[in-house]
Design an enzyme around this catalytic site. Structure first.
Site, PDB file in Angstrom:
ATOM      1  CD  GLN A  64      -2.965  -1.279   2.152  1.00  0.00           C
ATOM      2  OE1 GLN A  64      -3.277  -0.300   2.818  1.00  0.00           O
ATOM      3  NE2 GLN A  64      -3.482  -2.471   2.382  1.00  0.00           N
ATOM      4  CG  ASP A  65       1.162   4.110   2.894  1.00  0.00           C
ATOM      5  OD1 ASP A  65       1.061   3.057   3.553  1.00  0.00           O
ATOM      6  OD2 ASP A  65       0.789   5.215   3.311  1.00  0.00           O
ATOM      7  N   PRO A  66       4.651   3.040   2.066  1.00  0.00           N
ATOM      8  CG  PRO A  66       6.408   4.306   1.214  1.00  0.00           C
ATOM      9  CD  PRO A  66       4.914   4.259   1.276  1.00  0.00           C
ATOM     10  CG  HIS A 134      -2.966   5.376   4.553  1.00  0.00           C
ATOM     11  ND1 HIS A 134      -2.318   4.330   3.922  1.00  0.00           N
ATOM     12  CD2 HIS A 134      -3.704   4.808   5.541  1.00  0.00           C
ATOM     13  CE1 HIS A 134      -2.656   3.187   4.505  1.00  0.00           C
ATOM     14  NE2 HIS A 134      -3.479   3.445   5.502  1.00  0.00           N
TER      15      HIS A 134
END
EC number: 3.2.2.27
Length: 229
Positions: A64-66, A134
């Site tokens: 999804q994101d880091p 996010h």
């Protein structure tokens, strides 16, 4: 606009770096990296593409994101830098691997060994503010990573996409399933892993698909030391 890529992805994606959305994203990132603590380090943003050139991609694991904690992220989905505690989702990935292959639990979470074999460890969003999950959503990264997926559709041999959780599976709508294979399961997060990620056998299934297509299988074991990866 300078192209930050330096392998075969460079030519395939060069037009993206000239588009308005990317120029806006670049301006946003310059400000963010100047004023805030952002992960990963700027030089690591495109590591997924640098470690796994287009011609080598066999398997894709979408994140999804880091990670947004200090010193965790280094540009590969689910992977952490050497010396960093293995996060819960990655711990569950390792539990599934031990179930599938009987391997011992890895002592680190540095996944470059996979990336160098052709496992593209790609996040949907490539940067994040420290401590704010996010926080870089909706700034343009999703458009860029959509283009990466669409570019992978051009590959001649089947690519195996491991899509865990709703966000990754939504991205799967871009994949040409006439050519490529999608394996779906819940996210390996402790909140959802017991709903079907465990015992999904995705890693052995991916290798079976590669073998069937005369493509060298992935060695999912990790070297004892991250430096050997």
């Amino acid at each position: 606009m300078e192209n930050p890529l330096y392998n075969d992805w460079s030519l395939l994606l060069e037009d993206e770096f000239k588009k308005d959305y990317y120029l806006r994203l670049r301006s946003f990132l310059k400000k963010e990296y100047t004023e805030e603590k952002i992960h990963p380090a700027m030089e690591d943003i495109f590591n997924a593409l640098h470690f796994t050139p287009f011609h080598k991609v066999k398997v894709v694991i979408l994140g999804q994101d880091p990670y947004h904690g200090p010193d965790q992220a280094h540009g590969l989905s689910f992977s952490v830098q050497p010396g960093i505690t293995i996060p819960p989702s990655l711990k569950n990935i390792f539990k599934e691997l031990t179930h599938e292959f009987g391997m011992s639990m890895p002592t680190h979470g540095h996944l470059t060994h996979w990336a160098k074999q052709g496992v593209l460890l790609l996040n949907n969003v490539l940067t994040v503010r420290e401590g704010k999950a996010h926080s870089h959503r909706g700034q343009g990264w999703e458009v860029f990573t959509d283009k990466v997926i669409q570019t992978l559709n051009q590959k001649d041999h089947p690519v195996v996409f491991l899509l865990w959780g709703g966000a990754a599976q939504k991205k799967g709508e871009l994949i040409d399933t006439n050519k490529h294979i999608i394996l779906k399961a819940p996210h390996p997060s402790p909140l959802s892993a017991y709903r079907g990620f465990f015992e999904s056998n995705h890693f052995s299934k991916a290798n079976q698909i590669l073998h069937k297509n005369n493509v060298e299988e992935i060695d999912w074991t990790l070297p004892e030391s991250p430096s050997q990866g």
